[in-house]
Design a protein around this motif. Structure first.
Motif, PDB file in Angstrom:
ATOM      1  N   VAL A   1       5.090  -4.021 -10.438  1.00  0.00           N
ATOM      2  CA  VAL A   1       4.413  -4.959 -11.332  1.00  0.00           C
ATOM      3  C   VAL A   1       2.913  -4.837 -11.117  1.00  0.00           C
ATOM      4  N   GLU A   2       2.179  -4.675 -12.202  1.00  0.00           N
ATOM      5  CA  GLU A   2       0.724  -4.649 -12.152  1.00  0.00           C
ATOM      6  C   GLU A   2       0.225  -5.942 -12.782  1.00  0.00           C
ATOM      7  N   CYS A   3      -0.537  -6.706 -12.004  1.00  0.00           N
ATOM      8  CA  CYS A   3      -1.086  -7.983 -12.463  1.00  0.00           C
ATOM      9  C   CYS A   3      -2.580  -7.836 -12.713  1.00  0.00           C
ATOM     10  N   LYS A   4      -3.029  -8.366 -13.815  1.00  0.00           N
ATOM     11  CA  LYS A   4      -4.440  -8.348 -14.176  1.00  0.00           C
ATOM     12  C   LYS A   4      -4.917  -9.777 -14.396  1.00  0.00           C
ATOM     13  N   ARG A   5      -6.235  -9.973 -14.324  1.00  0.00           N
ATOM     14  CA  ARG A   5      -6.813 -11.278 -14.642  1.00  0.00           C
ATOM     15  C   ARG A   5      -6.497 -11.612 -16.101  1.00  0.00           C
ATOM     16  N   PRO A   6      -6.423 -12.903 -16.449  1.00  0.00           N
ATOM     17  CA  PRO A   6      -6.059 -13.282 -17.823  1.00  0.00           C
ATOM     18  C   PRO A   6      -6.939 -12.681 -18.908  1.00  0.00           C
ATOM     19  N   GLU A   7      -8.203 -12.433 -18.615  1.00  0.00           N
ATOM     20  CA  GLU A   7      -9.101 -11.906 -19.652  1.00  0.00           C
ATOM     21  C   GLU A   7      -8.999 -10.386 -19.817  1.00  0.00           C
ATOM     22  N   VAL A   8      -8.236  -9.713 -18.961  1.00  0.00           N
ATOM     23  CA  VAL A   8      -8.089  -8.255 -19.058  1.00  0.00           C
ATOM     24  C   VAL A   8      -7.009  -7.918 -20.085  1.00  0.00           C
ATOM     25  N   GLU A   9      -7.372  -7.081 -21.020  1.00  0.00           N
ATOM     26  CA  GLU A   9      -6.439  -6.639 -22.057  1.00  0.00           C
ATOM     27  C   GLU A   9      -5.376  -5.726 -21.440  1.00  0.00           C
ATOM     28  N   LEU A  10      -4.128  -5.921 -21.831  1.00  0.00           N
ATOM     29  CA  LEU A  10      -3.043  -5.067 -21.354  1.00  0.00           C
ATOM     30  C   LEU A  10      -2.988  -3.821 -22.228  1.00  0.00           C
ATOM     31  N   SER A  11      -3.815  -2.871 -21.889  1.00  0.00           N
ATOM     32  CA  SER A  11      -3.985  -1.661 -22.695  1.00  0.00           C
ATOM     33  C   SER A  11      -3.071  -0.543 -22.216  1.00  0.00           C
ATOM     34  N   GLU A  12      -3.117   0.543 -22.950  1.00  0.00           N
ATOM     35  CA  GLU A  12      -2.371   1.740 -22.553  1.00  0.00           C
ATOM     36  C   GLU A  12      -2.879   2.253 -21.207  1.00  0.00           C
ATOM     37  N   GLU A  13      -4.165   2.044 -20.940  1.00  0.00           N
ATOM     38  CA  GLU A  13      -4.770   2.450 -19.665  1.00  0.00           C
ATOM     39  C   GLU A  13      -4.118   1.710 -18.493  1.00  0.00           C
ATOM     40  N   VAL A  14      -3.854   0.420 -18.655  1.00  0.00           N
ATOM     41  CA  VAL A  14      -3.191  -0.365 -17.609  1.00  0.00           C
ATOM     42  C   VAL A  14      -1.778   0.159 -17.388  1.00  0.00           C
ATOM     43  N   LEU A  15      -1.081   0.446 -18.474  1.00  0.00           N
ATOM     44  CA  LEU A  15       0.266   0.990 -18.357  1.00  0.00           C
ATOM     45  C   LEU A  15       0.237   2.365 -17.682  1.00  0.00           C
ATOM     46  N   ASP A  16      -0.715   3.208 -18.072  1.00  0.00           N
ATOM     47  CA  ASP A  16      -0.830   4.542 -17.478  1.00  0.00           C
ATOM     48  C   ASP A  16      -1.077   4.460 -15.975  1.00  0.00           C
TER      49      ASP A  16
ATOM     50  N   GLY B   1       0.811  -1.207   0.000  1.00  0.00           N
ATOM     51  CA  GLY B   1       0.000   0.000   0.000  1.00  0.00           C
ATOM     52  C   GLY B   1       0.847   1.260   0.000  1.00  0.00           C
ATOM     53  N   PHE B   2       0.321   2.297  -0.662  1.00  0.00           N
ATOM     54  CA  PHE B   2       0.957   3.617  -0.649  1.00  0.00           C
ATOM     55  C   PHE B   2      -0.105   4.651  -0.989  1.00  0.00           C
ATOM     56  N   ARG B   3       0.187   5.909  -0.706  1.00  0.00           N
ATOM     57  CA  ARG B   3      -0.751   7.000  -0.957  1.00  0.00           C
ATOM     58  C   ARG B   3      -0.274   7.853  -2.133  1.00  0.00           C
ATOM     59  N   LEU B   4      -1.248   8.257  -2.943  1.00  0.00           N
ATOM     60  CA  LEU B   4      -0.975   9.126  -4.083  1.00  0.00           C
ATOM     61  C   LEU B   4      -2.117  10.137  -4.169  1.00  0.00           C
ATOM     62  N   GLY B   5      -1.796  11.403  -3.981  1.00  0.00           N
ATOM     63  CA  GLY B   5      -2.822  12.438  -4.060  1.00  0.00           C
ATOM     64  C   GLY B   5      -3.948  12.242  -3.073  1.00  0.00           C
ATOM     65  N   GLY B   6      -3.620  11.767  -1.883  1.00  0.00           N
ATOM     66  CA  GLY B   6      -4.641  11.561  -0.851  1.00  0.00           C
ATOM     67  C   GLY B   6      -5.425  10.271  -0.997  1.00  0.00           C
ATOM     68  N   LYS B   7      -5.182   9.503  -2.054  1.00  0.00           N
ATOM     69  CA  LYS B   7      -5.879   8.224  -2.257  1.00  0.00           C
ATOM     70  C   LYS B   7      -4.938   7.073  -1.931  1.00  0.00           C
ATOM     71  N   GLN B   8      -5.515   5.998  -1.440  1.00  0.00           N
ATOM     72  CA  GLN B   8      -4.758   4.794  -1.112  1.00  0.00           C
ATOM     73  C   GLN B   8      -4.715   3.882  -2.336  1.00  0.00           C
ATOM     74  N   PHE B   9      -3.520   3.384  -2.681  1.00  0.00           N
ATOM     75  CA  PHE B   9      -3.340   2.451  -3.785  1.00  0.00           C
ATOM     76  C   PHE B   9      -2.569   1.242  -3.307  1.00  0.00           C
ATOM     77  N   ARG B  10      -2.597   0.172  -4.106  1.00  0.00           N
ATOM     78  CA  ARG B  10      -1.836  -1.031  -3.797  1.00  0.00           C
ATOM     79  C   ARG B  10      -1.091  -1.481  -5.043  1.00  0.00           C
ATOM     80  N   ALA B  11       0.201  -1.675  -4.899  1.00  0.00           N
ATOM     81  CA  ALA B  11       1.004  -2.246  -5.984  1.00  0.00           C
ATOM     82  C   ALA B  11       0.935  -3.766  -5.842  1.00  0.00           C
ATOM     83  N   ASP B  12       0.693  -4.455  -6.952  1.00  0.00           N
ATOM     84  CA  ASP B  12       0.609  -5.912  -6.897  1.00  0.00           C
ATOM     85  C   ASP B  12       1.923  -6.517  -6.415  1.00  0.00           C
TER      86      ASP B  12
END
Length: 136
Positions: free
Chosen positions: A73-88, A48-59
């Protein structure tokens, strides 16, 4: 765990619910440890870490030998497309973490990026842990 399937997380040192994303996370922990030779004691999952007052979790966070974040590292379910949004999403984490490497994976595809000159570029040759330390 209430009759649900679980899997051992060697980083958290406990049984966790076996969700599709958790299966990918545990697989990638194995990739990091076995293929990239990252010592288990220099990785953490669900950090866990905070960014802009919000709590996030790095996988998965990989640390250098001085306990500074080296890779996220960001892990997604197998059916989730690795899009530019995931990278962003993962690059935004870097505003707090200041890592040299980013990886995104859904267990079927994995992309790794390295930061040179303030910009991330896709890596075709993935360095082992000791090489990552030398390139900081």
């Amino acid at each position: 765990m209430d009759g649900k399937q679980t899997i051992w997380d060697p980083l958290r040192r406990k049984e966790v619910a076996l969700t599709p994303e958790e299966r990918v996370r545990q697989w990638f922990i194995g990739v990091l440890a076995e293929n990239l030779e990252v010592p288990l004691h220099l990785m953490m999952s669900e950090t866990g870490f905070r960014l802009g007052g919000k709590q996030f979790r790095a996988d998965i966070l990989v640390y250098d030998r001085n306990a500074r974040p080296l890779m996220v590292v960001e892990c997604k379910r197998p059916e989730v497309e690795l899009s530019e949004e995931v990278l962003d999403q993962t690059i935004r984490y870097n505003m707090v973490l200041n890592v040299r490497y980013i990886a995104i994976t859904n267990g079927r595809k994995t992309f790794m990026f390295g930061n040179t000159g303030g910009k991330y570029g896709i890596l075709t040759d993935v360095p082992k842990y000791n090489e990552m330390l030398c390139q900081r």
